[in-house]
Scaffold this active site. Structure first.
Site, PDB file in Angstrom:
ATOM      1  N   GLU A  67       0.818  -1.216   0.000  1.00  0.00           N
ATOM      2  CA  GLU A  67       0.000   0.000   0.000  1.00  0.00           C
ATOM      3  C   GLU A  67       0.852   1.268   0.000  1.00  0.00           C
ATOM      4  O   GLU A  67       0.504   2.255  -0.647  1.00  0.00           O
ATOM      5  CB  GLU A  67      -0.929   0.043   1.222  1.00  0.00           C
ATOM      6  CG  GLU A  67      -1.760   1.310   1.248  1.00  0.00           C
ATOM      7  CD  GLU A  67      -2.694   1.425   2.437  1.00  0.00           C
ATOM      8  OE1 GLU A  67      -3.566   2.306   2.395  1.00  0.00           O
ATOM      9  OE2 GLU A  67      -2.558   0.648   3.386  1.00  0.00           O
ATOM     10  N   ASP A  89      -0.454  -4.919   3.354  1.00  0.00           N
ATOM     11  CA  ASP A  89      -0.896  -3.675   3.964  1.00  0.00           C
ATOM     12  C   ASP A  89      -0.206  -3.605   5.325  1.00  0.00           C
ATOM     13  O   ASP A  89      -0.522  -4.395   6.228  1.00  0.00           O
ATOM     14  CB  ASP A  89      -2.412  -3.652   4.125  1.00  0.00           C
ATOM     15  CG  ASP A  89      -2.928  -2.266   4.507  1.00  0.00           C
ATOM     16  OD1 ASP A  89      -2.131  -1.478   5.063  1.00  0.00           O
ATOM     17  OD2 ASP A  89      -4.110  -1.974   4.255  1.00  0.00           O
ATOM     18  N   ILE A  91      -0.271  -1.468   7.796  1.00  0.00           N
ATOM     19  CA  ILE A  91      -1.231  -1.167   8.862  1.00  0.00           C
ATOM     20  C   ILE A  91      -2.582  -0.945   8.195  1.00  0.00           C
ATOM     21  O   ILE A  91      -2.823   0.112   7.607  1.00  0.00           O
ATOM     22  CB  ILE A  91      -0.853   0.071   9.702  1.00  0.00           C
ATOM     23  CG1 ILE A  91       0.518  -0.088  10.347  1.00  0.00           C
ATOM     24  CG2 ILE A  91      -1.918   0.313  10.778  1.00  0.00           C
ATOM     25  CD1 ILE A  91       0.946   1.119  11.202  1.00  0.00           C
ATOM     26  N   ASP A  92      -3.445  -1.916   8.279  1.00  0.00           N
ATOM     27  CA  ASP A  92      -4.803  -1.760   7.767  1.00  0.00           C
ATOM     28  C   ASP A  92      -5.662  -1.230   8.907  1.00  0.00           C
ATOM     29  O   ASP A  92      -5.896  -1.924   9.899  1.00  0.00           O
ATOM     30  CB  ASP A  92      -5.344  -3.095   7.264  1.00  0.00           C
ATOM     31  CG  ASP A  92      -6.756  -2.964   6.717  1.00  0.00           C
ATOM     32  OD1 ASP A  92      -7.074  -1.883   6.189  1.00  0.00           O
ATOM     33  OD2 ASP A  92      -7.532  -3.925   6.832  1.00  0.00           O
ATOM     34  N   THR A  94      -5.222   2.513   9.527  1.00  0.00           N
ATOM     35  CA  THR A  94      -4.287   3.545   9.974  1.00  0.00           C
ATOM     36  C   THR A  94      -4.973   4.641  10.778  1.00  0.00           C
ATOM     37  O   THR A  94      -4.402   5.151  11.754  1.00  0.00           O
ATOM     38  CB  THR A  94      -3.550   4.162   8.766  1.00  0.00           C
ATOM     39  OG1 THR A  94      -2.778   3.146   8.131  1.00  0.00           O
ATOM     40  CG2 THR A  94      -2.632   5.279   9.205  1.00  0.00           C
ATOM     41  N   ASP A 217      -6.363  -4.413   0.891  1.00  0.00           N
ATOM     42  CA  ASP A 217      -7.391  -4.469   1.936  1.00  0.00           C
ATOM     43  C   ASP A 217      -8.016  -5.858   2.053  1.00  0.00           C
ATOM     44  O   ASP A 217      -8.493  -6.237   3.132  1.00  0.00           O
ATOM     45  CB  ASP A 217      -8.510  -3.466   1.643  1.00  0.00           C
ATOM     46  CG  ASP A 217      -8.046  -2.021   1.680  1.00  0.00           C
ATOM     47  OD1 ASP A 217      -7.264  -1.668   2.576  1.00  0.00           O
ATOM     48  OD2 ASP A 217      -8.460  -1.251   0.797  1.00  0.00           O
TER      49      ASP A 217
END
Length: 273
Positions: A67, A89, A91-92, A94, A217
């Site tokens: 990402e 990702d 940190i999904d 954030t 995601d």
């Protein structure tokens, strides 16, 4: 343990260790905006770098799509043979992370020949790690998980994510939201699609729907739902849920209900990206 899963878990732990270090060093998260409602912190970029380092050391010939800018992958939709590609990702969730809300996760998936093979969704603040291997099942902290057996919409708890990048479907979305609030036990929006999908896989939610999503995601969570016995499609009940920006994930009965509602309430021209 599947060797690719072992490496993915090691990569997720490297990302989590990096995040914890940044949270404890007192220099702040250095938050900036990629868009009006789209944040990125130095923990996002540092976590991605740590994850990529582990993956590249183990699999130097694999491609990576991340990402926060790491992308040496061709378009997964057009490649002939579908090379091994890690979709990450760092940190999904954030926005949650930046505000101190613990509902966020590291998401790592391996795709090959246009199909998901291995998935890890690690929520360090919650102490939960969801994993899956294609054809071998899905697990939470090493224990097998399955989707729920709820069949009636009025007994179902749904998860979703409010749109914040592309607002073009907002009116249709609110029609769906109001309908589901009337016809189900409730709708939850915690703010991390990868974890929402894992909650479907673990039977905590009976279904999940969202639009405006990116491959990172859903790449891992989608496989975890499937390996837990669930159904994952785009909004036309097709297979374009990785790139199509629209996803429905649920047990088979609730998936049928969600798909019917989407077809009834969303204008046909807006069902596909």
């Amino acid at each position: 343990m599947h060797p690719d899963l072992t490496i993915a878990l090691n990569a997720a732990e490297a990302g989590a260790t990096t995040i914890a270090s940044i949270l404890s060093d007192g220099d702040g998260l250095q938050i900036r905006h990629k868009g009006l409602h789209d944040l990125v912190t130095r923990a996002d970029t540092a976590s991605e770098s740590a994850i990529v380092a582990v993956l590249r050391a183990a699999f130097p010939d694999d491609q990576i799509l991340g990402e926060e800018g790491v992308s040496d992958s061709h378009d997964l939709r057009s490649t002939t043979h579908g090379p091994r590609t890690w979709i990450i990702d760092p940190i999904d969730g954030t926005t949650n992370f930046a505000h101190g809300v613990p509902f966020y996760a590291i998401s790592i998936a391996l795709w090959e020949n246009h199909q998901p093979q291995v998935a890890v969704v690690h929520a360090p603040a919650l102490g939960e790690t969801f994993t899956a291997v294609s054809g071998e099942g899905a697990w939470l902290n090493g224990n097998p998980i399955r989707v729920s057996t709820i069949r009636e919409p009025e007994m179902a708890l749904l998860g979703t994510g409010f749109p914040y990048r592309d607002l073009g479907l907002l009116e249709d979305y609110m029609l769906l939201f109001r309908r589901f609030m009337r016809e189900t036990q409730g709708v939850r929006r915690p703010g991390s699609a990868s974890l929402d999908l894992c909650y479907v896989a673990a039977g905590r939610y009976d279904g999940f729907f969202e639009y405006g999503l990116a491959p990172w995601d859903v790449a891992a969570g989608g496989l975890i739902v499937r390996e837990a016995g669930g159904t994952v499609t785009d909004w036309t009940s097709g297979e374009n849920w990785l790139h199509g920006k629209r996803i429905i994930a649920a047990n088979s009965s609730i998936h049928e209900y969600l798909s019917k509602c989407v077809i009834e309430d969303v204008h046909p021209d807006r069902l596909e990206a």
